[in-house]
Design a protein around this motif. Structure first.
Motif, mmCIF file in Angstrom:
data_model
loop_
_atom_site.group_PDB
_atom_site.id
_atom_site.type_symbol
_atom_site.label_atom_id
_atom_site.label_comp_id
_atom_site.label_asym_id
_atom_site.label_seq_id
_atom_site.Cartn_x
_atom_site.Cartn_y
_atom_site.Cartn_z
ATOM 1 N N PRO B 37 0.898 -1.205 0.176
ATOM 2 C CA PRO B 37 -0.055 -0.056 -0.062
ATOM 3 C C PRO B 37 0.942 1.121 -0.165
ATOM 4 O O PRO B 37 0.531 2.303 -0.732
ATOM 5 C CB PRO B 37 -0.566 -0.189 1.264
ATOM 6 N N LEU B 38 2.119 1.173 0.905
ATOM 7 C CA LEU B 38 2.799 2.422 0.930
ATOM 8 C C LEU B 38 3.466 2.712 -0.820
ATOM 9 O O LEU B 38 3.736 3.853 -0.988
ATOM 10 C CB LEU B 38 3.784 2.074 1.983
ATOM 11 N N GLY B 39 3.819 1.703 -1.211
ATOM 12 C CA GLY B 39 4.335 1.856 -2.486
ATOM 13 C C GLY B 39 3.281 2.292 -3.552
ATOM 14 O O GLY B 39 3.674 3.105 -4.271
ATOM 15 N N LEU B 40 2.005 2.005 -3.414
ATOM 16 C CA LEU B 40 0.743 2.602 -4.205
ATOM 17 C C LEU B 40 0.688 4.056 -4.018
ATOM 18 O O LEU B 40 0.824 4.948 -4.901
ATOM 19 C CB LEU B 40 -0.487 2.066 -3.937
ATOM 20 N N VAL B 41 0.890 4.483 -2.838
ATOM 21 C CA VAL B 41 0.844 5.938 -2.301
ATOM 22 C C VAL B 41 2.043 6.655 -2.968
ATOM 23 O O VAL B 41 1.545 7.650 -3.562
ATOM 24 C CB VAL B 41 0.502 5.970 -0.732
ATOM 25 N N LEU B 42 3.177 6.185 -2.935
ATOM 26 C CA LEU B 42 4.432 6.617 -3.371
ATOM 27 C C LEU B 42 4.270 6.857 -4.955
ATOM 28 O O LEU B 42 4.589 7.922 -5.355
ATOM 29 C CB LEU B 42 5.781 5.833 -3.028
ATOM 30 N N ALA B 43 3.764 5.900 -5.373
ATOM 31 C CA ALA B 43 3.784 5.771 -7.048
ATOM 32 C C ALA B 43 2.741 7.112 -7.366
ATOM 33 O O ALA B 43 2.776 7.792 -8.318
ATOM 34 C CB ALA B 43 3.332 4.488 -7.547
ATOM 35 N N LEU B 44 1.640 7.006 -6.725
ATOM 36 C CA LEU B 44 0.504 7.923 -7.051
ATOM 37 C C LEU B 44 0.902 9.399 -6.858
ATOM 38 O O LEU B 44 0.795 10.398 -7.547
ATOM 39 C CB LEU B 44 -0.763 7.722 -6.422
ATOM 40 N N MET B 45 1.794 9.455 -5.747
ATOM 41 C CA MET B 45 2.500 10.820 -5.408
ATOM 42 C C MET B 45 3.385 11.185 -6.515
ATOM 43 O O MET B 45 3.338 12.367 -6.991
ATOM 44 C CB MET B 45 3.225 10.827 -4.129
ATOM 45 N N ARG B 46 3.949 10.033 -7.123
ATOM 46 C CA ARG B 46 5.198 10.446 -7.932
ATOM 47 C C ARG B 46 4.535 10.943 -9.327
ATOM 48 O O ARG B 46 4.809 11.653 -10.090
ATOM 49 C CB ARG B 46 6.185 9.525 -8.036
#
Lengths: 221, 226, 267
Positions: B37-46
């Motif tokens: 989930p953290l990876g998804l958040v980082l990806a969407l932020m990026r």
């Protein structure tokens, strides 16, 4: 957080860190060169139709790809000396573990790269009357290696990161030097922060290069 | 070679090795649980954040990908507790490190998956008035996640291999148990070989699973232009 | 303007679009009345697709006004420029249907789910209403029997008809067709054109970018010819396609010499 940062020990012990950095680079370079060199042969062996050649190569690759590299290093340092005819020090053990690991992964890159070249290229070369070796050397490999460059660069990134594992068997690379200093100077925060930054500076350009190369590859295909 | 193999110490302590394997899987599982989930958040932020989100996300991802996991682990275990003035036990430091570390890699998997979806899908959703969030949720991610499954599993395998590092901060994973048994019995060859074999069996099983999944996803050819 | 049929659905005033230094649309003015079928012709690069894509803001215009049913899109700033928030654009797009060259069906949804997606997610219709619309519009394009199929199981022509049903399910005021038959194999073009023709006859307001001159001749109420971002010539199909006045239009039609008028009767 009222912690008082104090990087003075990092400056004081800078020469010690430099030795570590040098050892990190030596270990990475040796393992990369040896790994890519022998990887080509193992890759070719896996490509062979002779079972006596292809089966051991496959077994080797699977073993090294499917076990943790730290376990490989520990094995070469603690277990291998018992049956080894030569003396195994930390550098030898780390080099053996990391090189064989790189051989296994790079052989797969060679294999995939060669397979990605269309059959038409082989046939066109054959139609010109080239031998198998000529076809491979003059037509297939030059094209395939260009496609493999991003994957190899990526391996180099992974390899530099993996050299830090040699600290576990007390090889004096960057991480080990940092650990030693942090105990003497009692400054783990500054020490580990510095070492992370040094690794970042060392690796980030390579990482960026990989991304650049992959983007170029995607665009051209 | 005159060496006499003797596996009795391995058999005698096999329960300890198994316990170590369970702990390895525990750290891996928890790191996946938080990291994805953290990876998804980082990806969407990026991908979709404004500069104030995009830039830090990019930096975090690159930093975590470009530093050795052992440096990260030592930082979280030896440095962070002093900085925060709290105690962090090996297990928490391990889960924390590997959640963050894997999130950076998962972020890149998510980004690649999302970017691999044809722009026409965005346009078609836009044309019927769907907002960006709705498009992402209902159109893009369902397709992207399906394509990402093999990459996810590959990352999970890499993660499991990397968790051997927790042995260096005395968390009793499989490698740590092997170290302990080897040092007390002097049967290093048998113990490390067995530990390596145990990793091999578990990881090879996962790898084969990934291979089969890739094959199946590839064959069903679920993404045709349309 | 004689009858009450002539309510204006869409109005473009001084529409401009540039990509960097490249001016693609240069002062386009257009009034579209209800039920009108307008075919837009032009060489590639003439701006015809961009013009269509500006109508539902797939491309944000660089200048000019777009008025749908008397309401101007976007909020006016103090300096006269306009800002377009996601909500108002979503609202606009839900009233303007669009069909693409490459269909762009959602491959992870069945045909029926594709058609229901807009009404459900954007219009927040309840399940019964979504189902009703899916059935109604799939039947209209003749694909009710394929409701539970996956897009990948359909021919290109069928996929495009589903895409039309998906747009219709929003019950839009106007439909845009952006080269809807260009990606299709020749033998599949007919079924899609037939569906479009049927919509025109039922009184749907349509803006169509196409290369099918025969279709333009028989179905269009008005033909526009675009050149270098401007409407160079417009009028009834006979006027533009048979007796063109401008040299550029004549050149364009010469390049399409192979089309026959009218369509052959094959019954």
């Amino acid at each position: 957080m009222d912690y008082q940062w104090d990087f003075s020990a990092v400056v004081t012990y800078w020469p010690v860190l430099l030795v570590g950095l040098k050892n990190t680079i030596i270990l990475a370079a040796v393992c990369l060169v040896l790994g890519l060199f022998f990887g080509l042969f193992v890759g070719a062996a896996r490509y062979s139709s002779n079972r006596l050649v292809n089966w051991p190569a496959t077994a080797f690759v699977e073993v090294f790809r499917n076990t943790p590299v730290l376990v490989q290093i520990m094995w070469f340092y603690f277990a291998f000396p018992i049956i080894s005819p030569i003396e195994v020090n930390a550098f030898t053990a780390a080099t053996l573990g990391l090189t064989l690991n790189t051989v296994a992964f790079s052989s797969e890159i060679y294999r995939a790269g060669i397979q990605s070249i269309s059959k038409g290229q082989w046939e066109a070369a054959k139609a010109l009357g080239m031998t198998y070796t000529e076809q491979m050397r003059r037509i297939i490999l030059p094209q395939a290696i260009r496609r493999m460059v991003p994957a190899f660069t990526n391996r180099a990134v992974e390899l530099v990161k993996m050299t830090s594992l040699a600290s576990v068997i007390a090889y004096g690379e960057l991480m080990h030097q940092a650990k030693t200093i942090s105990i003497i100077a009692f400054n783990p925060i500054e020490m580990y922060t510095s070492v992370a930054i040094i690794f970042f500076v060392l690796i980030a350009p390579l990482s960026l290069l990989v991304q650049r190369l992959e983007m170029k590859k995607r665009k051209s295909s | 070679m005159g060496y006499e193999w003797d596996f009795s110490v391995v058999f005698g302590n096999f329960d300890l090795l198994l316990l170590g394997l369970v702990n390895t899987l525990k750290v891996t599982g928890l790191a996946l649980f938080f990291g994805i989930p953290l990876g998804l958040v980082l990806a969407l932020m990026r991908l979709y954040g404004n500069k104030a989100l995009r830039w830090p996300a990019g930096f975090i991802i690159e930093f975590l990908r470009s530093t050795p996991p052992i440096a990260q682990l030592f930082w979280f275990f030896f440095a962070l507790p002093i900085l925060l003035g709290v105690e962090i036990d090996p297990f928490s430091a391990s889960v924390l490190t590997f959640s963050l570390q894997s999130s950076a890699f998962f972020a890149e998997v998510f980004r690649g998956g999302i970017q691999s979806i044809d722009n026409g899908q965005w346009e078609a959703a836009k044309a019927i008035g769907m907002t960006r969030n709705a498009t992402l949720q209902r159109i893009i991610l369902p397709q992207a996640v399906k394509r990402m499954i093999p990459a996810f599993l590959e990352r999970a395998i890499e993660l499991m291999k990397t968790t051997t590092l927790v042995s260096t901060i005395s968390y009793s994973d499989l490698l740590y148990q092997a170290n302990t048994i080897a040092q007390s019995s002097y049967r290093t060859l048998e113990v490390y070989t067995t530990a390596a074999a145990m990793y091999f069996v578990v990881i090879l099983a996962c790898s084969l699973l990934v291979g089969r999944l890739e094959h199946r996803l590839g064959r069903s050819g679920e993404i045709t232009r349309g | 303007m004689e009858t009450n049929q002539n309510t204006e659905v869409l109005c473009l005033e001084g529409l401009k679009k540039s990509f960097g230094d490249l001016l693609v649309l240069d002062n386009i003015d257009l009034r579209v009345t209800k039920g009108e079928t307008i075919v837009i012709l032009g060489a590639s690069g003439s701006g015809k697709s961009t013009m269509l894509r500006c109508v539902n803001f797939m491309e944000v215009p660089s200048g000019g006004r777009i008025i749908l049913h008397g309401e101007q899109v976007g909020k006016e700033n103090q300096n006269g420029s306009r800002t377009y928030d996601e909500k108002s654009l979503s609202d606009l797009r839900s009233r303007v249907g669009m069909v693409f060259q490459h269909f762009n069906l959602f491959p992870h949804m069945t045909v029926k789910q594709n058609v229901m997606e807009g009404p459900r997610t954007v219009l927040k219709c309840d399940q019964a209403e979504c189902e009703r619309r899916a059935k109604l519009y799939l039947d209209k394009v003749g694909l009710g029997w394929k409701a539970d199929a996956w897009p990948s199981e359909l021919s290109g022509g069928q996929q495009q008809r589903v895409a039309i049903a998906r747009a219709l399910a929003m019950e839009p005021d106007i439909m845009l067709f952006d080269e809807a038959t260009s990606a299709l194999d020749p033998e599949l073009v007919g079924e899609v054109l037939e569906t479009m023709k049927q919509l025109a006859e039922e009184g749907m307001t349509m803006l169509i970018v196409t290369h099918e001159l025969g279709f333009a001749y028989t179905v269009a109420d008005r033909v526009l010819f675009l050149s270098k971002g401007k409407i160079l010539e417009q009028g009834a199909p006979e006027a533009v396609l048979i007796n063109p006045k401008e040299e550029a239009t004549k050149n364009f039609l010469r390049g399409h010499g192979s089309f026959r008028l009218p369509e052959p009767n094959l019954d």
